[in-house]
Design an enzyme around this catalytic site. Structure first.
Site, mmCIF file in Angstrom:
data_model
loop_
_atom_site.group_PDB
_atom_site.id
_atom_site.type_symbol
_atom_site.label_atom_id
_atom_site.label_comp_id
_atom_site.label_asym_id
_atom_site.label_seq_id
_atom_site.Cartn_x
_atom_site.Cartn_y
_atom_site.Cartn_z
ATOM 1 N N HIS A 174 0.834 -1.207 0.000
ATOM 2 C CA HIS A 174 0.000 0.000 0.000
ATOM 3 C C HIS A 174 0.870 1.258 0.000
ATOM 4 O O HIS A 174 0.643 2.182 -0.804
ATOM 5 C CB HIS A 174 -0.918 -0.016 1.224
ATOM 6 C CG HIS A 174 -1.603 1.283 1.488
ATOM 7 N ND1 HIS A 174 -2.878 1.558 1.037
ATOM 8 C CD2 HIS A 174 -1.193 2.394 2.161
ATOM 9 C CE1 HIS A 174 -3.204 2.786 1.407
ATOM 10 N NE2 HIS A 174 -2.211 3.307 2.108
ATOM 11 N N GLU A 175 1.864 1.300 0.896
ATOM 12 C CA GLU A 175 2.720 2.490 0.990
ATOM 13 C C GLU A 175 3.512 2.707 -0.297
ATOM 14 O O GLU A 175 3.655 3.836 -0.777
ATOM 15 C CB GLU A 175 3.684 2.347 2.172
ATOM 16 C CG GLU A 175 3.007 2.327 3.532
ATOM 17 C CD GLU A 175 2.233 3.603 3.819
ATOM 18 O OE1 GLU A 175 2.656 4.674 3.340
ATOM 19 O OE2 GLU A 175 1.202 3.520 4.509
ATOM 20 N N HIS A 177 1.636 4.396 -3.091
ATOM 21 C CA HIS A 177 1.644 5.870 -3.106
ATOM 22 C C HIS A 177 2.799 6.384 -3.959
ATOM 23 O O HIS A 177 2.653 7.366 -4.694
ATOM 24 C CB HIS A 177 1.769 6.405 -1.679
ATOM 25 C CG HIS A 177 0.526 6.278 -0.864
ATOM 26 N ND1 HIS A 177 -0.684 6.791 -1.275
ATOM 27 C CD2 HIS A 177 0.286 5.700 0.351
ATOM 28 C CE1 HIS A 177 -1.608 6.550 -0.363
ATOM 29 N NE2 HIS A 177 -1.050 5.880 0.640
ATOM 30 N N GLU A 211 -5.770 6.988 -0.985
ATOM 31 C CA GLU A 211 -5.746 5.785 -0.148
ATOM 32 C C GLU A 211 -6.433 4.611 -0.841
ATOM 33 O O GLU A 211 -5.948 3.477 -0.803
ATOM 34 C CB GLU A 211 -6.406 6.070 1.203
ATOM 35 C CG GLU A 211 -5.637 7.026 2.094
ATOM 36 C CD GLU A 211 -4.236 6.547 2.406
ATOM 37 O OE1 GLU A 211 -4.070 5.335 2.678
ATOM 38 O OE2 GLU A 211 -3.310 7.373 2.351
#
Length: 465
Positions: free
Chosen positions: A325-326, A329, A405
Site C-alpha cells: 500500500h505504501e 503511493h 488511499e
C-alpha cells in the site's frame, strides 16, 4: 477626520471578521465532533456488518477510547479558541512584540535590528505556546493514552523528550526564519519568488535529512536484520522498480504502542522505516514480561509494556501488504503530486502576501500602528487573512487523500496482497482501537483515510477510485 474614521472602521472590520470566522470554524468543528460523539455514545453493540471483523470486547474498548479522545478534544479545542480570542482581543501579539523589544534594548540593540527582534519575539511566542499546551499534553499522555494502554513513557522521559523537541525545533525554526526575513528584505519587487524558492529548498532538505539526522535524536533506528521479511521486502521493491537502499526498524514502542510505517528519500536513495509495534515478531508488547533492565540503563527510557492486545502487530505477509500500500503511493505518483500541490499553494500564498504586505490597515487591525514588522505581516496574512482559503484547501486535500488511499489499496490488491491487506487493516484497527462506525459528515470533513469498512469493501469488490 472622516478619512481617519474610515480607516479605523476598516481596521475594526478586519479584526472582527477574523474573530468571527475563527469562531464559525470552531463551532462548525464542534458541531461535527458532537455528531461523532453521539455515534460513540449510542453505538454500543457491534453492527451486523462488522460481526466478522470485530469482537464485542475490542469494539467496546475502541468505543470508550474514541469517546475519551473526543471529549478531550472538545475541552482542549474550546480552551484553544478562547485563548486565541483573548490574545487578539487583549493585544497579546503587540504586547509580546514590545516585551521582546525591551529585552533587545537592554542588550543595546535598537529598532534597526528587526530580524533579531523578530527572532526574540518568535522564541517567546513558541515558549508561551509550549507552556500553555503542556498541561493538555500531559493529560492526553498520562490519563487518556495511559488509561487505554497506549502510553509507554515515564514522566521523566516525557519531559526530557519535550525539552529536546523544543530545542531542536528552535535550532531549525530560528535560522530558517532569519534567512526568510532577510530574503524578503533584500528581494526587491520579486521577493516572493525568492522566498518561495527558499522555502522549497528548506522543505526538501528537511525531508531528506529528517529520518537520518533528526528522528534518531528521539528514537532508536536499527537496520532490519537479515531474514525472510527483509528478503521479501527487497524482492517486492525490485518488482516495482522502487530504489530501496535500506530498511529500518524504529523503536516506537518506548513512547507509544501505536504502529506505523513510512518511506523517505529522493531519487535512487529510498529507505523504508517500520515501527517495531507494527511487526508481530519484533514488538516488545507481545512479550509475556520484560527482560531485566540493565543497571547501566536509564530508568526513564526503559520499556514498560502494558498493552494487553495479544498479539500486537502483523505477520510477515501482512507487513508486506501494508508496504505494498505504501509503495503504491510512490508508484502512482501520490508523493510527487502532494509536493507539487503544496508548492503551488506556497507560491500562491507568497504572491498574495507580496500584494497585501503594504496594506497598513492589516497591521493596525492587530495593534501595530507605528511599525509594520515583516514577521508580524507573515503571521497576520498567512494565519488570519488566509484562514478561509486554508479551510477550503484543507477540505479539498482531505478528499484527495481519501482517493489516494483507495488507489494505494487497489495497487496492493493488484500485487496479490488483497487478502493480507484486508487482515492487516483489521489488526491495525484493533491495535490502535480505531472505531469502525463514523458519522458521514464528520468522516467527510476529517478523515484523510477512508473508514475501515469502506476500505474492506473496496478490497473485496472491484471498486476503483
Amino acid at each position: 477626520m472622516l478619512q481617519l474614521m474610515s480607516e479605523v472602521s476598516v481596521e475594526n472590520k478586519i479584526f472582527y471578521a477574523v474573530l468571527l470566522f475563527s469562531w464559525i470554524v470552531y463551532l462548525w468543528e464542534a458541531y461535527l465532533a458532537s455528531r461523532q460523539r453521539k455515534i460513540y455514545r449510542t453505538t454500543t453493540h457491534v453492527p451486523a456488518e462488522l460481526g466478522n471483523i470485530m469482537d464485542p470486547e475490542t469494539f467496546e474498548k475502541s468505543r470508550l477510547y474514541q469517546l475519551d479522545k473526543s471529549t478531550f478534544g472538545f475541552w482542549s479545542g474550546l480552551y484553544s479558541e478562547v485563548e486565541g480570542t483573548l490574545i487578539l482581543a487583549l493585544g497579546g501579539i503587540p504586547f509580546l512584540w514590545n516585551v521582546s523589544e525591551q529585552i533587545l534594548d537592554q542588550m543595546g540593540l535598537g529598532s534597526e535590528y528587526e530580524i533579531v527582534h523578530s527572532l526574540a519575539f518568535l522564541l517567546l511566542a513558541t515558549l508561551f505556546s509550549a507552556l500553555t499546551g503542556l498541561p493538555w499534553s500531559l493529560y492526553n499522555t498520562f490519563v487518556i493514552e495511559e488509561r487505554h494502554g497506549f502510553n509507554q513513557q515515564t514522566l521523566t522521559f516525557f519531559f526530557k523528550d519535550a525539552i529536546k523537541k523544543f530545542l531542536v525545533t528552535q535550532c531549525i525554526l530560528l535560522p530558517v526564519t532569519a534567512l526568510l526575513l532577510y530574503i524578503i528584505k533584500i528581494g526587491g519587487d520579486y521577493f516572493f519568488i525568492y522566498a518561495w524558492l527558499f522555502t522549497l529548498v528548506v522543505s526538501l532538505v528537511l525531508v531528506t535529512i529528517y529520518a537520518d539526522y533528526i528522528a534518531p535524536l528521539f528514537d532508536k533506528f536499527i537496520p532490519l536484520p537479515e531474514g525472510e521479511l527483509k528478503e521479501a521486502i527487497e524482492a517486492m521493491a525490485r518488482s516495482i522498480d522502487f530504489p530501496l537502499t535500506k530498511v529500518y526498524v524504529v523503536e516506537g514502542s518506548k513512547r507509544s504502542s501505536h504502529s506505523n510505517a513510512y518511506f523517505y528519500g529522493f531519487f535512487k536513495n529510498k529507505r523504508i522505516v517500520l515501527f517495531d509495534t507494527l511487526l508481530e515478531d519484533y514488538s516488545p508488547l507481545n512479550k509475556e514480561s520484560t527482560e531485566e533492565t540493565p543497571e547501566n540503563e536509564n530508568t526513564e527510557t526503559k520499556f514498560r509494556p502494558k498493552n494487553v492486545n495479544k498479539k500486537q502487530g502483523c505477520n510477515n505477509q501482512e507487513v508486506l501488504a501494508v508496504l505494498g500500500h505504501e509503495l503504491g503511493h510512490w508508484k502512482l505518483g501520490h508523493t510527487v503530486k502532494n509536493i507539487v500541490i503544496s508548492q503551488m499553494n506556497s507560491f500562491l500564498c507568497f504572491f498574495l502576501f507580496a500584494v497585501l504586505i503594504g496594506r497598513t490597515e492589516l497591521f493596525s487591525a492587530f495593534g501595530f500602528h507605528a511599525t509594520q514588522p515583516t514577521l508580524i505581516g507573515l503571521m497576520i496574512i498567512f494565519q488570519f487573512i488566509f484562514s478561509p482559503y486554508n479551510e477550503v484547501l484543507s477540505f479539498c486535500l482531505t478528499m484527495l487523500s481519501r482517493r489516494f488511499e483507495f488507489q494505494a489499496d487497489a495497487f496492493a490488491k493488484n500485487l496479490g496482497k488483497a487478502k493480507d491487506l484486508y487482515a492487516a487493516l483489521i489488526k491495525l484497527n484493533k491495535d490502535n482501537l480505531g472505531f469502525p462506525v463514523s458519522d458521514w459528515m464528520f468522516s467527510m470533513w476529517h478523515y484523510s483515510h477512508p473508514p475501515l469498512l469502506e476500505r474492506l469493501q473496496a478490497l473485496k469488490g472491484d471498486k476503483q477510485n
